[in-house]
Design an enzyme around this catalytic site. Structure first.
Site, short mmCIF file in Angstrom:
data_model
loop_
_atom_site.label_atom_id
_atom_site.label_comp_id
_atom_site.label_asym_id
_atom_site.label_seq_id
_atom_site.Cartn_x
_atom_site.Cartn_y
_atom_site.Cartn_z
N HIS A 145 0.87 -1.18 0.00
CA HIS A 145 0.00 0.00 0.00
C HIS A 145 0.91 1.23 0.00
O HIS A 145 1.72 1.39 0.91
CB HIS A 145 -0.93 0.01 1.22
CG HIS A 145 -1.81 1.23 1.24
ND1 HIS A 145 -3.06 1.25 0.65
CD2 HIS A 145 -1.59 2.48 1.70
CE1 HIS A 145 -3.56 2.47 0.78
NE2 HIS A 145 -2.69 3.23 1.41
N CYS A 146 0.75 2.07 -1.02
CA CYS A 146 1.64 3.25 -1.13
C CYS A 146 0.89 4.48 -0.62
O CYS A 146 -0.13 4.87 -1.18
CB CYS A 146 2.05 3.45 -2.59
SG CYS A 146 2.99 4.96 -2.84
N VAL A 147 1.41 5.08 0.46
CA VAL A 147 0.74 6.25 1.03
C VAL A 147 0.90 7.48 0.12
O VAL A 147 0.07 8.39 0.16
CB VAL A 147 1.25 6.58 2.45
CG1 VAL A 147 0.78 5.55 3.44
CG2 VAL A 147 2.75 6.75 2.50
N GLY A 197 -1.78 7.07 -2.23
CA GLY A 197 -3.04 6.80 -1.51
C GLY A 197 -3.80 5.63 -2.10
O GLY A 197 -5.03 5.65 -2.17
#
Ligand SMILES: [Zn+2]
Ligand SMILES: [Zn+2]
Length: 346
Positions: free
Chosen positions: A170-172, A175
């Site tokens: 999951h890439c912040v 998003g």
């Protein structure tokens, strides 16, 4: 230092600071809130913290836009007036605009594209896509949250609350999960941003060096405005003069240089993973499995990555997903109106 070296239960100086920052300050903050607003105050802060840290939210995307848009406009305001200069042509004004626009484009697509969400309508197709290796992915398991079959190479993302096919991480920054649907766009996102930072570093350095040449700063004599003392040029005095006159451009250039090193290394790591056909999620799973085998006295080198089809095919799998995956877009479109309907109804 605190994150890397601090131990809240230790007794060194850094440990004491860690205890203060990570336990003392939050405790004091919450105690103050409790005194001022009662239990309601701490509940509100807890729910905000939970949303910010454990749920998918746009805070880091807003931060990203602030840095990239702000950085570009700092270049336009403080760097573009010096172009063309002695070492750089005016064409780089357009080059900068194109690089900036392409970065925003890859950011938008990587953020908005369906990463490959598994749901009832496509679960069987997703399951048939990759075989189970029987080691890190075992057949027949169901996701207890989504109530759908768990395809090999998928993972449930607790931030987004969905299962994603060929889940990477999951890439912040975008998003969004990085999965089969948007993996190539995530790589384009990294490549374009690594390029933007390297390009920004070069342009910034050439503008600043051009200023030193154009103003003949190494031949100049410098006068202290207070004492009237005269100095001949040295590296330190020219640096101070440049800092006084071009602080923001120097800061943005330094930011580009630091981020170039980080992004080039991170992009190279992800290209290496694509070449080996291993997702970030699988690197953790293989590591855990190797550790388990070592502890039980078995040979860890017996683990084989059955998804590795050779470098060329591995790149093709990432950059040209199979036909099945193109359908995800349609399935996701079918799903979205019902979600909107539910929201409208509620
Ligand atoms: Zn799930
Ligand atoms: Zn996610």
């Amino acid at each position: 230092m605190i994150l890397c070296c601090g131990d809240p239960e230790g007794s060194t100086c850094i440990d004491i600071i860690t205890r203060c920052v990570c336990i003392g300050v939050p405790w004091a903050f919450k105690s103050t809130l409790k005194v001022l607003f009662g239990d309601k105050g701490t509940e509100v802060v807890d729910s905000w913290m939970h949303y910010l840290l454990y749920k998918n939210n746009p805070s880091i995307q807003i931060f990203y836009l602030f840095i990239v848009v702000g950085g570009y406009f700092a270049f336009v305001t403080f760097g573009y007036p010096y172009m063309p200069g002695p070492l750089i042509s005016g064409a780089h004004k357009w080059g900068g605009l194109v690089a900036f626009a392409v970065c925003l484009f890859t950011f938008a697509i990587a953020s908005l594209k369906d990463p490959g969400i598994v749901h009832r309508a496509n679960e069987k197709a997703c399951v048939s896509q990759f075989p189970y290796d029987g080691v890190i992915f075992v057949e027949g398991k169901k996701c207890p949250t989504c109530d759908t079959l768990k395809p090999a190479r998928s993972k449930h993302c607790s931030m987004c609350d969905v299962c994603v096919v060929r889940f990477d991480h999951h890439c912040v920054w975008i998003g969004n999960c990085v999965g089969e649907g948007n993996h190539r766009w995530f790589i384009y996102f990294l490549l374009t941003h690594a390029f933007l930072c390297v390009y920004g570093s070069l342009v910034g350095v050439l503008i600043l060096l051009g200023q030193i040449i154009e103003r003949q700063l190494f031949q100049a004599v410098y006068v202290d405005a207070v004492t009237g003392e005269r100095f001949s040029a040295s590296y330190s005095i020219v640096f101070q003069y440049m800092l006084a006159n071009n602080a923001i451009l120097m800061f943005v250039t330094l930011l580009c240089i630091i981020m170039s090193a980080v992004l080039v290394a991170f992009t190279a790591y992800h290209l290496f993973l694509v070449a080996a056909n291993v997702t970030t999620n699988e690197t953790f799973k293989y590591r855990n499995e190797r550790r388990r085998l070592e502890l039980s006295g078995e040979r860890p080198d017996q683990i084989q990555n059955i998804y590795d089809k050779g470098v060329w095919e591995n790149f093709r799998e990432c950059f040209a997903p199979q036909e099945l995956f193109r359908n995800y877009h349609l399935v996701a479109e079918e799903k979205r109106p019902t979600q909107r309907g539910k929201l409208k109804g509620s």
